[in-house]
Scaffold this motif. Structure first.
Motif, PDB file in Angstrom:
ATOM      1  N   SER A   1       0.824  -1.213   0.000  1.00 27.29           N
ATOM      2  CA  SER A   1       0.000   0.000   0.000  1.00 27.29           C
ATOM      3  C   SER A   1       0.853   1.256   0.000  1.00 27.29           C
ATOM      4  CB  SER A   1      -0.917   0.033   1.224  1.00 27.29           C
ATOM      5  OG  SER A   1      -1.846  -1.007   1.164  1.00 27.29           O
TER       6      SER A   1
ATOM      7  N   ASP B   1      -7.524  -1.430  -4.769  1.00 31.14           N
ATOM      8  CA  ASP B   1      -7.617  -0.613  -3.555  1.00 31.14           C
ATOM      9  C   ASP B   1      -8.508  -1.233  -2.486  1.00 31.14           C
ATOM     10  OD1 ASP B   1      -5.920   1.274  -4.648  1.00 31.14           O
ATOM     11  OD2 ASP B   1      -7.558   2.478  -5.468  1.00 31.14           O
ATOM     12  N   ASP B   2      -9.632  -1.819  -2.886  1.00 33.08           N
ATOM     13  CA  ASP B   2     -10.558  -2.390  -1.894  1.00 33.08           C
ATOM     14  C   ASP B   2      -9.930  -3.546  -1.133  1.00 33.08           C
ATOM     15  OD1 ASP B   2     -12.489  -0.565  -2.605  1.00 33.08           O
ATOM     16  OD2 ASP B   2     -13.495  -1.926  -4.008  1.00 33.08           O
TER      17      ASP B   2
ATOM     18  N   ALA C   1      -7.262  -2.283   1.264  1.00 31.63           N
ATOM     19  CA  ALA C   1      -7.870  -1.647   2.434  1.00 31.63           C
ATOM     20  C   ALA C   1      -8.350  -2.698   3.438  1.00 31.63           C
ATOM     21  CB  ALA C   1      -9.018  -0.745   2.012  1.00 31.63           C
TER      22      ALA C   1
ATOM     23  N   ASN D   1      -5.364  -4.244   5.227  1.00 36.61           N
ATOM     24  CA  ASN D   1      -4.696  -3.333   6.151  1.00 36.61           C
ATOM     25  C   ASN D   1      -5.592  -2.829   7.274  1.00 36.61           C
ATOM     26  OD1 ASN D   1      -2.234  -3.484   4.817  1.00 36.61           O
ATOM     27  ND2 ASN D   1      -2.855  -1.932   3.342  1.00 36.61           N
ATOM     28  N   ALA D   2      -6.858  -3.236   7.273  1.00 31.46           N
ATOM     29  CA  ALA D   2      -7.774  -2.799   8.328  1.00 31.46           C
ATOM     30  C   ALA D   2      -7.320  -3.387   9.668  1.00 31.46           C
ATOM     31  CB  ALA D   2      -9.192  -3.254   7.998  1.00 31.46           C
TER      32      ALA D   2
END
Length: 90
Positions: free
Chosen positions: A13, A79-80, A83, A86-87
């Motif tokens: 990311s 991107d989804d 994300a 990395n949450a």
């Protein structure tokens, strides 16, 4: 004080974001790199304009190949997915 190393998805990311910033700051280098042919000969490395991967390799100490693999992973995941990876855990 110690810290945890970044996960592979976090590194991916951050490299992707760094590339977006680099491209915004270096639009002329992108145009030159896209227009210039890469010269490859026997026993010679490719000769062409230095780009994001070369700049990142110089600043991080990682190889250009490592940077390019991270970019390819980021593009493949999207991107989804990044994300979600990395949450923070609950």
């Amino acid at each position: 004080m110690s810290r945890a190393e970044l996960t592979a998805s976090q590194c991916t990311s951050y490299i992707k974001r760094k590339k977006q910033i680099w491209e915004a700051l270096h639009p002329d280098e992108i145009r030159v790199a896209q227009a210039a042919p890469v010269e490859i000969g026997y026993g010679k490395p490719p000769v062409g304009p230095a780009g994001f991967a070369a700049a990142t390799a110089a600043s991080t100490g990682q190889s250009k190949a490592t940077t390019n693999r991270a970019i390819a992973r980021a593009d493949a995941l999207g991107d989804d997915a990044l994300a979600k990876l990395n949450a923070p855990e609950r």
